[in-house]
Design a protein around this motif. Structure first.
Motif, mmCIF file in Angstrom:
data_model
loop_
_atom_site.group_PDB
_atom_site.id
_atom_site.type_symbol
_atom_site.label_atom_id
_atom_site.label_comp_id
_atom_site.label_asym_id
_atom_site.label_seq_id
_atom_site.Cartn_x
_atom_site.Cartn_y
_atom_site.Cartn_z
ATOM 1 N N UNK C 150 -2.078 -11.220 -24.650
ATOM 2 C CA UNK C 150 -3.238 -10.453 -24.206
ATOM 3 C C UNK C 150 -3.257 -10.255 -22.696
ATOM 4 N N UNK C 151 -4.372 -9.700 -22.235
ATOM 5 C CA UNK C 151 -4.488 -9.275 -20.845
ATOM 6 C C UNK C 151 -4.375 -10.454 -19.877
ATOM 7 N N UNK C 152 -3.610 -10.224 -18.798
ATOM 8 C CA UNK C 152 -3.560 -11.217 -17.722
ATOM 9 C C UNK C 152 -4.467 -10.801 -16.562
ATOM 10 N N UNK C 153 -5.151 -9.699 -16.753
ATOM 11 C CA UNK C 153 -6.107 -9.270 -15.738
ATOM 12 C C UNK C 153 -7.534 -9.374 -16.264
ATOM 13 N N UNK C 154 -7.743 -10.311 -17.160
ATOM 14 C CA UNK C 154 -9.079 -10.533 -17.687
ATOM 15 C C UNK C 154 -9.477 -9.484 -18.704
ATOM 16 N N UNK C 155 -10.650 -9.662 -19.306
ATOM 17 C CA UNK C 155 -11.094 -8.724 -20.332
ATOM 18 C C UNK C 155 -11.647 -7.434 -19.729
ATOM 19 N N UNK C 156 -11.641 -6.388 -20.549
ATOM 20 C CA UNK C 156 -12.380 -5.188 -20.187
ATOM 21 C C UNK C 156 -13.810 -5.382 -20.662
ATOM 22 N N UNK C 157 -14.743 -4.944 -19.861
ATOM 23 C CA UNK C 157 -16.131 -4.990 -20.299
ATOM 24 C C UNK C 157 -16.548 -3.559 -20.585
ATOM 25 N N UNK C 158 -17.102 -3.351 -21.742
ATOM 26 C CA UNK C 158 -17.454 -1.978 -22.124
ATOM 27 C C UNK C 158 -18.756 -1.997 -22.907
ATOM 28 N N UNK C 159 -19.322 -0.820 -23.053
ATOM 29 C CA UNK C 159 -20.568 -0.712 -23.802
ATOM 30 C C UNK C 159 -20.245 -0.330 -25.232
ATOM 31 N N UNK C 160 -20.797 -1.053 -26.187
ATOM 32 C CA UNK C 160 -20.538 -0.689 -27.575
ATOM 33 C C UNK C 160 -21.514 0.399 -28.008
ATOM 34 N N UNK C 161 -21.484 0.738 -29.271
ATOM 35 C CA UNK C 161 -22.267 1.877 -29.752
ATOM 36 C C UNK C 161 -23.772 1.684 -29.513
ATOM 37 N N UNK C 162 -24.211 0.420 -29.501
ATOM 38 C CA UNK C 162 -25.641 0.174 -29.277
ATOM 39 C C UNK C 162 -25.966 0.043 -27.794
ATOM 40 N N UNK C 163 -24.996 0.327 -26.954
ATOM 41 C CA UNK C 163 -25.244 0.221 -25.523
ATOM 42 C C UNK C 163 -25.195 -1.199 -25.007
#
Lengths: 218, 809, 326
Positions: C150-163
Motif C-alpha cells: 500500500x501507500x508509502x505516502x499515507x492515506x488519501x482522504x476523500x469525501x464519500x457519497x454522504x459527504x
C-alpha cells in the motif's frame, strides 16, 4: 508407424469430430429458466418480457469458431470460455484460475492470443475465434503437436492446450523465435508440473522441422 | 554393487527402458485439448450446484433463510446441513474423518464449505441464490497465528473429538505400510504432556540426549521458519454426476461420476454401491502433487443428482475455493551439540507446527519425525518435540511435498557449522553422514560420494564464508549445498496384471493420471522383459481395473515398476510354458471337425526352459532359426498377476533410515542488496536415481520439484488478514507461482548407480529434491543474514536493515 | 458471474446515455472489470455492462497538432509495437509491453489501464467481504491490516457519497500513468481536457475524476523536443503476470528540465517534485542521482510493512538517472 496409446491421428480426428459436432445454430431455443422450448430467439425474448420480466434475457451473438459460423443464444454474463465449453462442447480452453492470471484458457481471437475466461462472449460479435482443436485439425501445425508430445512438454496436460495456443500465436508472428522469445511469449501461462524448458525444446524442434518441410515443398 | 533382487535386476542391456522421445500414451489427447478433465464435462440438461463458503475464519451457521433465494426463477433447491439426505451417505474411507454430519454447521477456516448447497439451472443462478441467502453467523474465536495460538489462556477453538491424536488414528495415510510392516507414524506416547488449550504435544526421544550434550564442544542454536504454502492443483477439483439405468439393479441405480478420478472406491463407499454401479470413465486429472483428498464438490454430486431424478449435476469450485494447504506452517527452534571437528553429537528439534483445520492429514505436521535427515547422521541422540497448534489457517488434504522437514534443518545446520568452523559445508556433511552398515559406519555410500564429486565440478565449488564475496556487478554472491536420499514412495503394496490374449500383451490399468508418465514407464518395463517393443503392448484403460498408477512420482513408479517387471517375467514364463505345451501336443489331438492337419510346430520337442522371446518371436534358444511369431505363441489366454512390495532397499539400517541412493542439490545466487532481488545463477541437481526408466519425464519431475521449491522460497506466500483470519491472496495474481521468466535453468547430471529398490535398482527422485531452505541458505551465504522464506525483495531488504521508517535515511 | 444485461453501443452518445443510468458500468477490455464482477466485490452489482469496444474510432494512434494522440481503446500490445509510439514516446511503448502478461496486453486498452480499480486485497476480496471506505463504508482495513503493497505516502482522504471524510491507503495501480505524467500528457474526455495529473482521483468505486456518463476518449502526448531523454522502470516481484510494486518514469529535456513520476507508492500516481526541483538545470552526476533518489521519498510516511518501497524508489531512481548520464 504403430503408436502406443492415442496417436496423433486419433487425437486430431477427435478434434475434427468435436468441431463438426459443434451446435452452431439452435433449432429450438429453450428458456434457461423454465425449460420451455421456442422456435426463435425473438419468441424467447418475448417470453422473457412476458414471464420473466425481472430476469436478464439472453442475447444473440454471431462469431466464427474454428472456421464455422456460429449463431449463439447466450446469457450476457457468459464468458467466451463458458460458451466454448457449454454451448459448443469444446474442451481445449481449460479453466484454471478463471481470472486471466494463468493462460490455460488461451484462444486466438482475430489473430491475437486471448484469455477466453476474461472476455464476455457478448463482446465477441463478428470475431473469429480459433481454439486448440482448430489448430489441431490444420496439418501445418501437426509438427508442433508432435514435438510437444515427443518432448513431454506436458505432465498432467491440463495447462498444455493453453501453452500450445500461445506457441502457435508466437510462431504466426515470429516463425523463427529464440529461446528468449519463447519464454516471453509463454510467460502468461502457468504450469505447476515443471514443463517450462520442455516448451522451448519442443517449439524449437517444431520450427526446425517446419523449416525443413517448407524447403522440401519449395 | 548392490542391485535389486528379482528377475533381471542385473540386466545390462536395455532396448526399451531409458529410450527417449517416446510420446506419452495420452499426450496427443492432452495437447490437442480433447482429453476431458473433471471440469471439462458437460451433459445435456445439466444442473449446477455451489456450496456455501464461510466468510469468517471460524464460525457457526445459526440459521439460513433461503426464502428469497428459492424465489429466483431457475433456482431449484437449497439443501441445508440438517437435511436428512446427508445421513444416507456412508464414510469416505480416504480422508473420511468422522464428522458430526456430512455438511457441517461449523466452518473452521475462511472459505470452507458450510451450511448449505444451492442447486440451479446455471452457475450464475447458483451465485444469485448464494447472494440472496440470509445467513446468521455466530462468529467464533480463531487462530491464524500459531505462535500466538500457543497461549494457554486462549479459548479452545475446537471440540475434544477433533484433536490431532485421534485424527491420526483414523486416517490411513497417517501410517505407512512398509516392507517392515505397517508403521503408525503419529503415535502418542504416555509421557507426552497433556493437551493444553489449543496445543497438543508429541515428543520422541532417540538415544540418550544427556550423553550427547556431554560430548559437544559448543551449542548451535538457530531457527528454521517455514510458512504455509498452497496446493495449486491446475484444474480446480469439481465433478459432474448423473444416474443411469443398471441392467442388473434396475432403473436409475448406477452412478456416473466424472471428475473424482482414482477415488471411485470412495464414491462406492459413500453411496453404498458396488463396483458395477459406479461408472467413471474419464480419469484425466490436473497435477495433484501429494494432494489426493476429494473435495466436497467432488463427492456430493451424485446425491444432488438423485434429488432431481438423476439429472446431471455439476458442482464446481473456483480457484479461491481450492486454496487448500500443501504445507503447514512450521517453526523449528533447533539446538545442536557440535564438536570442534564439526560432528553433531546431539539434536534437539523444538517444532511448533500448525495442525490445520479438523480432519487435516498429519503428513504435513507431525508424521515425518520418524524418517529423513536426522537419521542419516552418525548422531544417535535425537529429541523431537512437536508442539502442535490447532488453527483456522486451512485444510491439509494429504501431505506436503516437503516432508520430512528435517532435511531443511540439517541443510541449515551444515551451513552454520561450516560458518563457525570455517569448514566447507560439504565436508561437514561428509563427517556427519553415516554409512550403510550402521550408524557407526564412517563411510558415506558411493552414491553420496559420486554425487558430491559431480556436483562440485559442475558448480566450480569454491565455498566462502557468508557475506565475503561480491560479483563484478556489485551484487553479493552466495552458494549452498544439501543432500537427501532419493526413494520415498517405494513402501506401498503394488499390483500388476498382464494378459496375453489373441497374440497381444494387454496391460489393463485404471487410466491416465496426474503427470508422471508412470503407465508409460510400466509399459516400457513390460516390453523390455517380454522382448517386445513399447508399441507392442496394448494398454487397456478400464476404470474398474485394480491396477492404478497413482503411487507418487518417479519414486513410486520405480517400486511399482519392480512389480511390473516381476509380473512381466511371470507372464513370459507362462507364455513359454503354454507355447511348449501347444507345440508338443500329440498330432492326433482332437481339434474339432473343421481343423485341418497342422504342420508340426517349429518349437516341437522343446521345453519352456529351452525357449525365449526375442524381437517379437518365440525362439528356440539353441537354434534361433526355429521360431514362431510372438503373436502366434499360443492360442491360450495367459494371465499373470503379481503384487506386494518391492524389495528392501540396499542400504537400510531400519525404518526411515534408508541411504540407498542419494542426491545433492547446489545453488548459487546473486543478491542485489539495494533492491533485495535474488537471482539464481546456478541450480544444480545431481541425483542418483538408480536407473533411468523414462528420461524426459524424470527430468521434468526434477524441474517440477525445483520450481516448486523455488516458488516457495522466493515468491509464493499465503497471506491472511491478521484481524479477521480471512485470506487475502486466494488467486493466481497475488499468490505468485513462478512463470517461464522466473525459473532458473536447472542443470542436472543424473547418476545411475543402480542401488535403489525399484526395477533394475531404480529409485526415482521427485519429492526428495523439494526443500524450503537451499536458496535461503545461499542467500545467507551471500548476505550473512537469514531471510525467512519467501525471500521476496521486501523481506530481503528488511533483513538487511534497509527498511528504516522515515524519509531520508 | 451473476447475471447482468449487456449493451453494445454504436456511438459515444449512446454509451454516455446508458452510463448515466444508475447501475450501469463501462467496460473496455474487461480485464479489470470482469475480475471485479466475478468476485462480486462491490456493494451494488451492475444491472448493465456497456461494452465500449463496439464504438468505432477509439483505437487510432496518430500525430495531430503537435501531439501524439492515442485513442482510449488502443490496446497495450498494439501500443508496444506502434511505430509512432516507439518514435515519440518509446518509454510508453516499453511500459505497455511489460504490463500483465502477453495475452492480457493484446486485449487490454490504455483507457482501461488508466481507469482500473484499486488492487488492494481488502478492496478485491470477494463478496464485498471488507466493506471499506472505497466501497462507501467507514474503514480502511489495510490501514491497520496487511499493507505491504500500500501507500508509502499515507492515506488519501476523500469525501464519500454522504459527504463524510474517509481515508484509503490503497495505491493507484494504473501502470501507464507514470510515463504519461512524465511525458506531460493530457486526457481528453467526452466533456473536457485535463492534464493527466488531474485525471486521477480517490473516490468510492473509482480511481478517476470521471463523472457518470463521462468517457475517456483520447490521450494526447506533446511531441518531445529533439534531444529529450526518457527512462521507464518497473519493479515487480514476479517477472510476468504481476503488477509493479513500484514503477517510475523520467523525462529529461535538453535544457535539463526533469519530470519524474512514480506509481505504486501513493493513492494516486505522483510527480516526485522534490527530486525534480533538486535536478532542475543540473547535469547528472552519480551524487546528484543519489540525492534525487533520497529527495523523491523525503516526505514519505511508510508503514513497517511497506518501507521497503522507499529503498526501491531511491535505488531505482538513482540507477535510472545514472543510466541517463552522457
Amino acid at each position: 508407424m504403430k503408436t502406443a496409446g492415442i496417436s496423433l491421428a486419433d487425437a486430431c480426428a477427435q478434434a475434427q469430430a468435436r468441431i463438426e459436432k459443434m451446435p452452431t445454430r439452435q433449432k429450438t431455443v429453450t428458456c434457461p429458466l423454465c425449460g420451455e422450448p421456442f422456435l426463435s430467439f425473438g419468441d424467447l425474448t418475448a417470453h422473457y418480457l412476458a414471464v420473466h420480466p425481472e430476469a436478464v434475457a439472453p442475447v444473440e451473438v454471431r462469431m466464427t469458431v474454428n472456421g464455422r459460423d456460429c449463431c449463439l443464444i447466450i446469457e450476457p454474463q457468459m464468458t467466451l470460455k463458458e460458451v466454448l465449453q457449454f454451448h459448443l462442447g469444446l474442451t481445449g480452453a481449460k479453466q484454471m484460475c478463471d481470472r486471466g492470471q494463468c493462460g490455460s484458457c488461451t484462444v486466438i481471437m482475430d489473430g491475437k492470443p486471448t484469455l477466453s475466461c476474461n472476455v464476455l462472449a457478448a463482446d465477441c460479435g463478428g470475431k473469429t475465434v480459433e481454439t486448440v482443436e482448430g489448430i489441431a485439425v490444420q496439418p501445418k501445425w501437426r509438427p508442433l503437436i508432435d514435438a510437444y508430445c515427443k518432448w513431454d512438454a506436458m505432465q498432467c496436460g491440463y495447462c498444455t492446450p493453453g501453452f500450445l495456443v500461445a506457441a502457435k500465436c508466437l510462431l504466426d508472428r515470429n516463425p523463427h523465435p529464440t529461446e528468449e522469445d519463447i519464454k516471453e511469449a509463454l510467460s502468461g501461462n502457468i504450469c505447476i508440473c515443471g514443463t517450462y524448458p520442455r516448451h522451448s525444446q519442443a517449439i524449437l524442434e517444431a520450427v526446425s522441422y517446419m523449416v525443413k518441410g517448407g524447403e522440401q515443398n519449395a | 554393487m548392490p542391485d535389486t533382487t528379482g528377475v533381471n535386476g542385473l540386466r545390462e542391456e536395455f532396448r526399451v527402458v531409458g529410450k527417449p522421445n517416446l510420446p506419452g500414451l495420452t499426450s496427443y489427447a492432452m495437447a490437442t485439448g480433447v482429453a476431458k478433465y473433471g471440469t471439462d464435462y458437460t451433459q445435456p440438461d445439466m444442473l449446477f450446484a455451489k456450496i456455501l463458503r464461510c466468510p469468517h475464519a471460524h464460525a457457526r451457521v445459526k440459521s439460513i433463510d433461503a426464502e428469497a433465494a428459492l424465489l429466483i426463477p431457475g433456482v431449484l433447491d437449497v439443501i441445508q446441513w440438517d437435511d436428512p439426505v446427508f445421513q444416507e451417505l456412508g464414510m469416505n474411507p480416504i480422508g473420511g474423518f468422522p464428522k458430526p454430519s456430512y455438511l457441517n454447521q461449523e466452518a473452521h477456516y475462511e472459505g470452507q464449505e458450510v451450511g448449505c448447497i444451492v442447486v440451479a439451472e446455471s452457475e450464475a443462478l447458483c451465485e444469485e441464490a448464494l447472494k440472496a441467502l440470509k445467513v446468521e453467523w455466530e462468529v467464533l474465536p480463531f487462530i491464524t497465528d500459531i505462535k500466538k495460538g500457543t497461549d494457554p489462556n486462549l479459548e479452545r477453538i475446537r471440540g475434544p473429538e477433533l484433536t490431532q491424536g485421534e485424527a491420526a488414528e483414523y486416517r490411513p495415510e497417517a501410517g505407512m505400510a512398509t516392507s517392515e510392516g505397517y508403521v503408525l507414524m503419529t503415535k502418542h506416547y504416555p509421557t507426552d504432556p497433556p493437551r493444553e488449550a489449543n496445543v497438543s504435544w508429541n515428543i520422541k526421544v532417540d538415544g540418550n540426549p544427556e550423553e550427547g550434550w556431554k560430548k559437544a564442544d559448543f551449542v548451535l542454536e538457530y531457527d528454521v521458519n517455514i510458512p504455509t504454502n498452497i496446493s495449486t492443483i491446475p484444474n480446480p477439483p469439481a465433478s459432474v454426476a448423473w444416474w443411469e439405468d443398471s441392467m442388473y439393479k434396475g432403473p436409475g441405480q448406477k452412478i456416473h461420476i466424472e471428475g473424482a478420478p482414482h477415488r471411485r472406491e470412495s464414491i462406492m463407499s459413500m453411496y453404498h454401491k458396488s463396483s458395477d454401479e459406479v461408472v467413471q470413465e474419464g480419469l484425466f486429472q490436473g497435477g495433484k502433487y501429494c494432494d489426493w483428498g476429494l473435495r466436497m464438490a467432488q463427492e456430493v454430486t451424485p446425491l444432488l443428482s438423485k434429488r432431481f431424478g438423476g439429472r446431471p449435476v455439476r458442482c464446481c469450485n473456483s480457484r479461491e475455493e481450492t486454496f487448500d494447504l500443501s504445507r503447514n506452517e512450521r517453526h523449528m527452534h533447533m539446538r545442536l551439540g557440535v564438536t570442534r571437528d564439526g560432528l553433531i553429537t546431539v539434536v534437539e528439534d523444538n517444532t511448533l507446527v500448525d495442525n490445520g483445520a479438523p480432519g487435516s492429514s498429519t503428513m504435513g505436521s507431525v508424521s515425518d519425525r520418524d524418517w529423513g535427515g536426522y537419521y542419516t547422521l552418525k548422531c544417535k541422540d535425537i529429541t523431537q518435540k512437536f508442539q502442535v497448534v490447532d488453527s483456522n489457517i486451512g485444510f491439509m488434504h494429504t501431505c506436503a511435498q516437503f516432508v520430512p522437514y528435517n532435511w531443511d534443518s540439517i541443510t541449515v545446520a551444515f551451513d552454520l557449522i561450516a560458518e563457525k568452523l570455517r569448514l566447507d559445508p560439504v565436508e561437514v556433511a561428509r563427517r556427519n553422514l553415516h554409512g550403510p552398515s550402521s550408524q557407526d559406519d564412517p563411510d558415506p555410500v558411493p552414491s553420496f560420494e559420486k554425487s558430491v564429486e559431480v556436483g562440485k565440478e559442475l558448480m566450480n565449488w569454491d565455498w566462502h564464508p557468508a557475506g565475503t564475496k561480491r560479483l563484478p556487478d556489485g551484487r553479493l554472491h552466495g552458494t549452498s549445498f544439501r543432500y537427501a536420499i532419493c526413494p520415498r514412495h517405494s513402501f506401498m503394496d503394488y499390483f500388476c496384471k498382464l494378459e496375453y490374449r489373441d497374440g497381444v500383451v494387454h496391460f489393463p490399468t485404471q487410466g491416465p493420471i496426474a503427470g508422471w508418465f508412470s503407465t508409460e514407464c510400466f509399459t516400457m518395463i513390460a516390453a523390455e522383459e517380454l522382448g517386445l517393443n513399447y508399441e507392442d503392448i496394448s494398454v487397456d484403460y478400464d476404470y474398474r481395473e485394480k491396477h492404478s498408477d497413482q503411487a507418487g512420482g518417479s519414486d513410486g513408479v520405480t517400486g511399482h515398476g519392480w512389480i511390473v517387471k516381476e509380473c512381466a517375467n511371470k507372464l513370459k514364463r507362462k507364455i513359454l510354458e503354454s507355447a511348449a505345451r501347444e507345440a508338443n501336443r500329440p498330432e492326433d489331438a482332437y481339434r474339432g471337425v473343421f481343423s485341418f492337419p497342422m504342420p508340426p510346430s517349429p518349437l516341437k520337442g522343446c521345453t519352456a526352459d529351452e525357449l525365449d522371446i526375442v524381437e517379437g518371436k518365440v525362439v528356440v534358444k539353441a537354434d534361433p532359426n526355429r521360431f514362431v511369431p510372438f503373436s502366434r505363441a499360443t492360442r491360450e489366454n495367459v494371465t499373470a498377476e503379481f503384487g506386494g512390495y518391492s524389495p528392501k532397499s540396499a542400504w537400510v539400517t531400519g525404518f526411515g533410515r534408508i541411504l540407498d541412493t542419494m542426491n545433492t542439490s547446489w545453488c548459487e545466487v546473486a543478491v542485489d542488496d539495494e533492491t533485495g532481488e535474488v537471482e539464481i545463477l546456478k541450480y544444480i541437481v545431481v541425483p542418483d536415481v538408480g536407473k533411468v526408466i523414462r528420461r524426459t519425464s524424470l527430468e521434468s519431475q526434477i524441474d517440477q520439484v525445483v520450481y516448486f521449491s523455488q516458488g516457495c522460497q522466493l515468491l509464493e506466500e499465503f497471506v491472511q488478514d491478521p484481524e479477521t483470519g480471512v485470506k487475502l491472496n486466494g488467486n493466481f495474481l497475488d499468490y505468485r507461482v513462478p512463470t517461464t521468466m522466473d525459473v532458473p535453468e536447472v542443470s542436472k547430471e543424473i547418476l545411475e548407480l543402480r542401488s535403489g529398490n525399484g526395477a533394475y535398482g531404480a529409485s526415482g527422485i521427485s519429492h526428495n529434491l523439494a526443500n524450503s531452505h537451499l536458496i535461503i541458505t545461499a542467500i545467507h551465504n551471500a548476505t550473512g543474514v537469514w531471510v525467512d522464506p519467501p525471500a521476496t525483495p521486501d523481506r530481503v531488504l528488511k533483513a538487511l536493515g534497509k527498511c528504516e521508517i522515515g524519509g531520508e535515511a | 458471474m451473476r447475471p447482468f444485461n449487456h449493451l453494445n453501443p454504436a456511438t459515444l452518445e449512446e454509451a454516455a446515455e446508458a452510463l448515466r443510468q444508475p447501475g450501469s458500468v463501462a467496460m473496455a477490455g474487461g480485464g479489470d472489470l470482469l475480475g471485479a464482477l466475478k468476485d462480486d466485490i462491490a456493494r451494488e452489482y451492475p444491472k448493465l455492462v456497456v461494452n465500449l469496444k463496439s464504438i468505432p474510432g477509439l483505437d487510432r494512434t496518430e500525430v495531430r497538432d503537435g501531439a501524439l494522440c492515442i485513442g482510449a481503446l488502443c490496446l497495450l500490445g498494439d501500443l508496444s509495437r506502434n511505430e509512432l509510439v516507439l518514435q515519440y514516446a518509446p518509454m510508453l511503448a516499453e511500459a505497455a509491453g511489460k504490463c500483465a502478461s502477453p495475452a492480457l496486453r493484446e486485449n487490454s486498452s490504455i483507457g482501461g489501464n488508466l481507469c482500473q480499480l484499486p488492487r488492494c486485497w481488502y478492496f478485491r476480496k470477494l463478496n464485498n467481504r471488507f466493506d471499506c471506505a472505497r466501497k462507501g463504508g467507514e474503514r480502511c482495513f489495510a490501514l491497520s491490516g496487511d499493507n505491504r503493497y500500500h501507500s508509502v505516502f499515507g492515506p488519501a482522504v476523500f469525501e464519500n457519497c454522504d459527504g463524510k471524510k474517509r481515508a484509503c491507503i490503497a495505491v493507484n495501480q494504473a501502470e501507464l500513468a507514470p510515463p504519461l505524467m512524465a511525458l506531460g500528457a493530457e486526457i481528453v474526455t467526452t466533456l473536457r481536457t485535463l492534464p493527466v495529473g488531474e485525471f486521477f482521483g480517490v473516490r468510492v468505486m473509482s480511481t478517476t475524476v470521471l463523472e457518470p456518463g463521462e468517457l475517456l476518449t483520447e490521450i494526447r502526448i506533446p511531441l518531445p523536443e529533439a534531444g529529450t531523454k526518457m527512462r521507464y522502470k518497473r519493479f515487480s516481484f514476479r517477472k510476468s503476470i504481476d503488477f509493479p510494486v513500484v514503477n517510475l518514469a523520467i523525462v529529461k529535456t535538453p535544457e535539463n528540465e526533469y519530470r519524474v513520476a512514480l506509481g505504486g507508492v501513493a493513492p494516486m500516481p505522483i510527480r516526485a517534485e522534490a527530486a525534480e526541483e533538486l535536478l532542475r538545470g543540473k547535469e547528472l552526476t552519480p551524487e546528484l542521482a543519489e540525492a534525487a533518489g533520497r529527495a523523491a521519498v523525503r516526505d514519505a510516511k511508510p508503514t513497517e510493512a511497506n518501507a521497503y518501497k522507499l529503498q526501491l524508489v531511491k535505488t531505482l531512481l538513482k540507477r535510472e538517472l545514472i543510466s541517463m548520464m552522457d
